[in-house]
Scaffold this motif. Sequence first.
Motif, PDB file in Angstrom:
ATOM      1  N   GLY A   1      48.667  22.850  49.886  1.00  0.00           N
ATOM      2  CA  GLY A   1      47.719  22.340  50.864  1.00  0.00           C
ATOM      3  C   GLY A   1      47.335  23.360  51.914  1.00  0.00           C
ATOM      4  O   GLY A   1      48.158  24.188  52.331  1.00  0.00           O
ATOM      5  N   ALA A   2      46.083  23.282  52.353  1.00  0.00           N
ATOM      6  CA  ALA A   2      45.645  24.135  53.451  1.00  0.00           C
ATOM      7  C   ALA A   2      46.268  23.657  54.765  1.00  0.00           C
ATOM      8  O   ALA A   2      46.410  24.426  55.712  1.00  0.00           O
ATOM      9  CB  ALA A   2      44.125  24.116  53.543  1.00  0.00           C
ATOM     10  N   LYS A   3      46.646  22.375  54.809  1.00  0.00           N
ATOM     11  CA  LYS A   3      47.316  21.883  56.020  1.00  0.00           C
ATOM     12  C   LYS A   3      48.644  22.629  56.200  1.00  0.00           C
ATOM     13  O   LYS A   3      48.928  23.167  57.275  1.00  0.00           O
ATOM     14  CB  LYS A   3      47.567  20.380  55.924  1.00  0.00           C
TER      15      LYS A   3
ATOM     16  N   TYR B   1      40.494  20.952  64.325  1.00  0.00           N
ATOM     17  CA  TYR B   1      41.452  20.332  63.394  1.00  0.00           C
ATOM     18  C   TYR B   1      42.830  20.516  64.053  1.00  0.00           C
ATOM     19  O   TYR B   1      43.263  21.657  64.260  1.00  0.00           O
ATOM     20  CB  TYR B   1      41.328  21.076  62.066  1.00  0.00           C
TER      21      TYR B   1
ATOM     22  N   TYR C   1      46.207  23.383  63.922  1.00  0.00           N
ATOM     23  CA  TYR C   1      46.334  24.744  64.477  1.00  0.00           C
ATOM     24  C   TYR C   1      47.048  24.704  65.831  1.00  0.00           C
ATOM     25  O   TYR C   1      47.851  25.571  66.145  1.00  0.00           O
ATOM     26  CB  TYR C   1      44.968  25.408  64.708  1.00  0.00           C
TER      27      TYR C   1
ATOM     28  N   CYS D   1      37.049  27.878  61.800  1.00  0.00           N
ATOM     29  CA  CYS D   1      36.900  26.978  60.660  1.00  0.00           C
ATOM     30  C   CYS D   1      35.409  26.730  60.436  1.00  0.00           C
ATOM     31  O   CYS D   1      34.747  26.160  61.297  1.00  0.00           O
ATOM     32  CB  CYS D   1      37.628  25.661  60.969  1.00  0.00           C
TER      33      CYS D   1
ATOM     34  N   ASP E   1      39.567  29.172  58.181  1.00  0.00           N
ATOM     35  CA  ASP E   1      39.766  27.972  57.367  1.00  0.00           C
ATOM     36  C   ASP E   1      38.435  27.605  56.708  1.00  0.00           C
ATOM     37  O   ASP E   1      37.480  27.205  57.387  1.00  0.00           O
ATOM     38  CB  ASP E   1      40.266  26.838  58.278  1.00  0.00           C
TER      39      ASP E   1
ATOM     40  N   ALA F   1      38.098  25.280  54.186  1.00  0.00           N
ATOM     41  CA  ALA F   1      38.416  24.113  53.353  1.00  0.00           C
ATOM     42  C   ALA F   1      37.155  23.375  52.878  1.00  0.00           C
ATOM     43  O   ALA F   1      37.188  22.677  51.862  1.00  0.00           O
ATOM     44  CB  ALA F   1      39.321  23.147  54.127  1.00  0.00           C
ATOM     45  N   TYR F   2      36.036  23.546  53.597  1.00  0.00           N
ATOM     46  CA  TYR F   2      34.801  22.821  53.248  1.00  0.00           C
ATOM     47  C   TYR F   2      33.744  23.736  52.622  1.00  0.00           C
ATOM     48  O   TYR F   2      32.561  23.396  52.577  1.00  0.00           O
ATOM     49  CB  TYR F   2      34.249  22.110  54.496  1.00  0.00           C
TER      50      TYR F   2
ATOM     51  N   SER G   1      40.947  25.131  49.789  1.00  0.00           N
ATOM     52  CA  SER G   1      41.643  23.939  49.310  1.00  0.00           C
ATOM     53  C   SER G   1      40.858  23.294  48.176  1.00  0.00           C
ATOM     54  O   SER G   1      39.625  23.400  48.134  1.00  0.00           O
ATOM     55  CB  SER G   1      41.763  22.946  50.468  1.00  0.00           C
TER      56      SER G   1
ATOM     57  N   LYS H   1      38.729  18.945  49.092  1.00  0.00           N
ATOM     58  CA  LYS H   1      37.423  18.380  49.394  1.00  0.00           C
ATOM     59  C   LYS H   1      36.382  18.737  48.342  1.00  0.00           C
ATOM     60  O   LYS H   1      35.379  18.062  48.227  1.00  0.00           O
ATOM     61  CB  LYS H   1      36.960  18.815  50.798  1.00  0.00           C
TER      62      LYS H   1
ATOM     63  N   ARG I   1      47.153  17.531  45.593  1.00  0.00           N
ATOM     64  CA  ARG I   1      47.695  18.643  46.356  1.00  0.00           C
ATOM     65  C   ARG I   1      47.618  19.986  45.666  1.00  0.00           C
ATOM     66  O   ARG I   1      48.466  20.332  44.841  1.00  0.00           O
ATOM     67  CB  ARG I   1      49.155  18.378  46.793  1.00  0.00           C
TER      68      ARG I   1
ATOM     69  N   ALA J   1      45.948  24.061  46.900  1.00  0.00           N
ATOM     70  CA  ALA J   1      45.117  24.864  47.801  1.00  0.00           C
ATOM     71  C   ALA J   1      45.499  26.322  47.586  1.00  0.00           C
ATOM     72  O   ALA J   1      46.357  26.619  46.743  1.00  0.00           O
ATOM     73  CB  ALA J   1      45.377  24.443  49.240  1.00  0.00           C
TER      74      ALA J   1
HETATM   75  N1  PLP Z   1      41.637  22.329  57.009  1.00  0.00           N
HETATM   76  C1  PLP Z   1      40.736  21.480  57.524  1.00  0.00           C
HETATM   77  C2  PLP Z   1      39.723  21.993  58.471  1.00  0.00           C
HETATM   78  C3  PLP Z   1      40.752  20.129  57.177  1.00  0.00           C
HETATM   79  O1  PLP Z   1      39.863  19.285  57.708  1.00  0.00           O
HETATM   80  C4  PLP Z   1      41.728  19.661  56.282  1.00  0.00           C
HETATM   81  C5  PLP Z   1      41.821  18.235  55.904  1.00  0.00           C
HETATM   82  O2  PLP Z   1      41.194  17.359  56.401  1.00  0.00           O
HETATM   83  C6  PLP Z   1      42.644  20.570  55.788  1.00  0.00           C
HETATM   84  C7  PLP Z   1      42.578  21.895  56.162  1.00  0.00           C
HETATM   85  C8  PLP Z   1      43.745  20.112  54.889  1.00  0.00           C
HETATM   86  O3  PLP Z   1      43.546  20.460  53.569  1.00  0.00           O
HETATM   87  P1  PLP Z   1      44.634  20.121  52.460  1.00  0.00           P
HETATM   88  O4  PLP Z   1      44.338  18.765  51.934  1.00  0.00           O
HETATM   89  O5  PLP Z   1      44.462  21.222  51.453  1.00  0.00           O
HETATM   90  O6  PLP Z   1      45.997  20.187  53.090  1.00  0.00           O
END
Ligand code: PLP
Length: 407
Positions: free
Chosen positions: A107-109, A132, A135, A182, A214, A216-217, A245, A248, A256, A258
């Motif tokens: 995960g990126a989280k 987000y 961080y 991001c 980041d 992720a989008y 990731s 999305k 899971r 990323a």
């Molecule tokens: N980064 C950002 C900006 C996000 O909005 C999110 C999830 O909402 C994530 C990372 C998390 O991604 P992942 O599901 O890969 O953990």
Amino acid sequence: MIKINKHYTKLEASYLFSDIARRVSEYTEKNPDKKIIRLGIGDVTRALPPACIGAFHKAVDEMAADTTFQGYGPEQGYDFLREKIAAIDFQTRGINISPDEIFVSDGAKCDTGNIQEIFSRDIQLAIPDPVYPVYVDTNVMAGRTGRNVEGRYEGIVYLESTRSNDYVPDLPEKSVDLIYLCFPNNPTGATVTRQQLRQWVDYAREHKALILFDAAYEAFIRDNAVPHSIFEIEGADEVAIEFRSFSKNAGFTGTRCAFTVIPKKCRAFAENGEPVSLHPLWLRRQSTKFNAVSYPVQRAAEAVYSEEGQQQVQGLTSYYLENARLIRNKMSDLGYQCTGGVNSPYIWIKGDLDSWEFFDLLLEKAGVVCTPGSGFGRCGEHHIRISAFNSYDNVVKALENISQALG
Ligand code: PLP
């Protein structure tokens, strides 16, 4: 006496999603016949692409036979996945990233949260507002901030994203060491230009700083003028780490998978000022604390890069982007200032009310749940975030309700 990490006590309790849930349940108790439409969440709603499901099933079957079974995998991720990522996400765009510069994760989280542990405690942080929250909170836990005073932590340079800068923060006046960016942004949906990103890269090179980017989008970008990766900018490979990731683009929020890109040239500095490559540090961290993503999940992620997988991901993201377009157009027609919704699944809407009043208005008058902007930081006040992650029919219905209520 066992003592706790005292920095955890500084964490501001997040009531955002519990407050939303409470207000929604109060509303449904009072209005049992009214249907609620949830456009607040950042979670996807559509099934995994068939290409991923096929590869997932096949890999599960492989686990059922001794001859094809897979045990512990390489901590950095299987070559088959890292090779596809490097080739298709980067090299086809002319970006020189090699498979061994990619770290597959769950995960990126986790990655955006964990990465800070390879940096010194006494660095100056620069974090966007709104943001987000991962961080900020992970740095609080690590002891890099002071107390929270009126919603902001002492010791952080907040990079304000407001209407006046089109929600792309200006370079900080004070010298900073670690910068979080991001784009396309959560929550604002704003995107950055190559020119703007170049300024950040130049800043980082000049100030011996590092950018955590980041993306992720990224899969929602349709406009050729919007960079997909910070590594499109020359020299970024020395001063940036990028997070991606499958959540999305391919709907892996519950599956899971990323990855994080750390170019071999990317550096921070030792106490004596000598440059130190970050790649071996992160490899050491991951191989010590992480035991790889499961084999079937990595096979499912690999299928994203097949021809049909690419088409299906394009279809999924386009579906949400169409929702986003409708939301943005309707809210703009109703007279609201909107950002995002183009190259992004989020629409960031400015109103005159405070964020929670705006939230209550949509809930009570239209039965629509959004996210109050103040939950993402002080600069989110007077804003709400509407997410396009829902079915087309629900979005159309929600917008009819909003039109009737506010039109
Ligand atoms: N980064 C950002 C900006 C996000 O909005 C999110 C999830 O909402 C994530 C990372 C998390 O991604 P992942 O599901 O890969 O953990």
